[in-house]
Design a protein around this motif. Sequence first.
Motif, PDB file in Angstrom:
ATOM      1  N   SER A   7       0.823  -1.213   0.000  1.00  0.00           N
ATOM      2  CA  SER A   7       0.000   0.000   0.000  1.00  0.00           C
ATOM      3  C   SER A   7       0.855   1.260   0.000  1.00  0.00           C
ATOM      4  O   SER A   7       0.425   2.299  -0.451  1.00  0.00           O
ATOM      5  N   LYS A   8       2.087   1.186   0.516  1.00  0.00           N
ATOM      6  CA  LYS A   8       2.941   2.372   0.549  1.00  0.00           C
ATOM      7  C   LYS A   8       3.319   2.815  -0.853  1.00  0.00           C
ATOM      8  O   LYS A   8       3.357   3.990  -1.155  1.00  0.00           O
ATOM      9  N   LYS A  10       1.642   2.449  -3.570  1.00  0.00           N
ATOM     10  CA  LYS A  10       0.489   3.025  -4.261  1.00  0.00           C
ATOM     11  C   LYS A  10       0.223   4.454  -3.815  1.00  0.00           C
ATOM     12  O   LYS A  10      -0.074   5.309  -4.618  1.00  0.00           O
ATOM     13  N   SER A  11       0.312   4.730  -2.489  1.00  0.00           N
ATOM     14  CA  SER A  11       0.012   6.071  -2.010  1.00  0.00           C
ATOM     15  C   SER A  11       1.095   7.065  -2.422  1.00  0.00           C
ATOM     16  O   SER A  11       0.814   8.210  -2.691  1.00  0.00           O
ATOM     17  N   ARG A  12       2.334   6.633  -2.475  1.00  0.00           N
ATOM     18  CA  ARG A  12       3.404   7.536  -2.892  1.00  0.00           C
ATOM     19  C   ARG A  12       3.318   7.830  -4.379  1.00  0.00           C
ATOM     20  O   ARG A  12       3.620   8.919  -4.814  1.00  0.00           O
ATOM     21  N   ASP A  17       2.045  11.652   0.591  1.00  0.00           N
ATOM     22  CA  ASP A  17       1.504  10.822   1.660  1.00  0.00           C
ATOM     23  C   ASP A  17       1.177  11.683   2.880  1.00  0.00           C
ATOM     24  O   ASP A  17       1.483  12.875   2.930  1.00  0.00           O
ATOM     25  N   ARG A  18       0.546  11.081   3.852  1.00  0.00           N
ATOM     26  CA  ARG A  18       0.025  11.820   4.997  1.00  0.00           C
ATOM     27  C   ARG A  18       1.132  12.462   5.821  1.00  0.00           C
ATOM     28  O   ARG A  18       1.025  13.608   6.256  1.00  0.00           O
ATOM     29  N   ARG A  19       2.214  11.778   6.051  1.00  0.00           N
ATOM     30  CA  ARG A  19       3.300  12.302   6.870  1.00  0.00           C
ATOM     31  C   ARG A  19       3.940  13.528   6.234  1.00  0.00           C
ATOM     32  O   ARG A  19       4.150  14.539   6.888  1.00  0.00           O
ATOM     33  N   SER A  20       4.213  13.469   4.949  1.00  0.00           N
ATOM     34  CA  SER A  20       4.832  14.627   4.303  1.00  0.00           C
ATOM     35  C   SER A  20       3.854  15.788   4.198  1.00  0.00           C
ATOM     36  O   SER A  20       4.254  16.944   4.208  1.00  0.00           O
TER      37      SER A  20
END
Length: 71
Positions: A7-8, A10-12, A17-20
């Motif tokens: 999943s990481k 795909k989100s990148r 992503d949420r953290r950045s």
Amino acid sequence: MSKPSDSKGKSRAAGVDRRSLFLMGGSAVAAAAVVPLTGGEAVADESQAERVKARYKETDHVKNFYRVNRY
């Protein structure tokens, strides 16, 4: 057994992503706090007569407050 989905990756690939996103938001707030809102000097709203007048008066309710709170 099946492999766990990545999943990481795909989100990148989709964007931020949420953290950045939170890191960018926090740095934007810090940068905005550093930038002054006005370019000129601050101007006092009171006249010279207001600056020299007596401000503090020990009235009955102030005396009562001091008595109740033992100041």
